[in-house]
Design a protein around this motif. Sequence first.
Motif, PDB file in Angstrom:
ATOM      1  N   TYR A  97      -6.453   8.328  11.669  1.00 30.27           N
ATOM      2  CA  TYR A  97      -7.227   7.837  10.525  1.00 30.27           C
ATOM      3  C   TYR A  97      -8.588   7.368  11.014  1.00 30.27           C
TER       4      TYR A  97
ATOM      5  N   GLU B 176       6.664   7.206   3.152  1.00 34.21           N
ATOM      6  CA  GLU B 176       5.360   7.805   3.421  1.00 34.21           C
ATOM      7  C   GLU B 176       5.003   7.742   4.915  1.00 34.21           C
ATOM      8  N   LEU B 177       5.542   6.739   5.626  1.00 39.15           N
ATOM      9  CA  LEU B 177       5.099   6.468   6.989  1.00 39.15           C
ATOM     10  C   LEU B 177       6.078   6.919   8.064  1.00 39.15           C
TER      11      LEU B 177
ATOM     12  N   LYS C 296       0.850  -1.180   0.000  1.00 42.15           N
ATOM     13  CA  LYS C 296       0.000   0.000   0.000  1.00 42.15           C
ATOM     14  C   LYS C 296       0.889   1.234   0.000  1.00 42.15           C
ATOM     15  N   GLU C 297       0.538   2.209  -0.807  1.00 41.50           N
ATOM     16  CA  GLU C 297       1.390   3.393  -0.960  1.00 41.50           C
ATOM     17  C   GLU C 297       1.620   4.125   0.358  1.00 41.50           C
ATOM     18  N   ASN C 298       0.563   4.244   1.166  1.00 41.80           N
ATOM     19  CA  ASN C 298       0.693   5.008   2.410  1.00 41.80           C
ATOM     20  C   ASN C 298       1.514   4.283   3.467  1.00 41.80           C
TER      21      ASN C 298
END
Length: 341
Positions: free
Chosen positions: A202, A194-195, A187-189
């Motif tokens: 969320y 990104e993390l 997953k991109e996120n």
Amino acid sequence: MYNIAILGASGYTGAELIRLIAGHSSMQIKALGGNSKAGQKMGDVFPHLRHLDLPDLVTADEINFAEIDLCFCALPHKTSQEVISKLPADLKIVDLSADFRLRDPEEYEKWYGNPHAALEQQKEAVYGLTEFYREEIKAARLVAGTGCNAATGQFALRPLIEADLIDLDDIILDLKCAVSGAGRALKENLLHAELSEGYHAYAVGGTHRHLGEFDQEFSVLAGRPVKVQFTPHLIPANRGILATVYVKGDPQAIHAAFEKAYSSEPFIEVVPFGQTPSTRHIRGSNFCHIGVSGDRIEGRAIVTAALDNLTKGSSGQALQNANLMLGIEETEGLMMAPLFP
């Protein structure tokens, strides 16, 4: 020696089950299902397991369930219902997905977006929060493991709701979750860039699916509808959940209630009043640590709870339940000390 199958063995919870069962005196892994990686060796999919003598991954259709005493299903929701509805009706099953957690099929459709596809199996499913459903689990054929967030929040609140020690209309649950709770799919996120070096809230505003479990369980306990205010946060850590719960009630009475409720529980540790648990102290274990502190505002308390989302929050809980279902000592394979540092 009981023969065990694991469906979804190529995911994080499947690998965690293998790690735990490897040290179990009464279970042996007979079959590993992983459709997307069928034909591969487990040591190639998870090199940290390469020292174990494990069967190769196969599709579920290739498993002879007549040889299996208990099956763990570590599959995604919706998929789990479809698979379990086709398994032998006498096979003991511990499901780690969300598919059988909510007793009301309409609530399942509300939170998960698709109609329930295994209504007959839902009727016999027992909710798998071991410390509170122990006797039902012993007699069950199908046990539905809880959500990892749902388990953490319930350990921090159930004794207080049951003892009528807090204001049920003013409960705030702030929860920090490690990234493995999102699964192994790309997953991109969840990419490192990104993390890392930050964390974020969320499912803000009451949209997280585990709220369905909180609503169900807390309302049954209280005998009336109970809705908590719940916000999860994703943190750049591999394992662990830390819940901080804000309640109205007497802090000392709350701490005493936890000590009474969990005094005989092998996996729940209530720390001294005023101390706060940390995810670093439960990592890789089946333990949950709970602490209580007073607030500067009189009549308010802060409850903190920490557990490992992959172990006590999922696979460890699943093995704890399987032990009960097979008549094995509940703690078997689960008393390993946490990893530190």
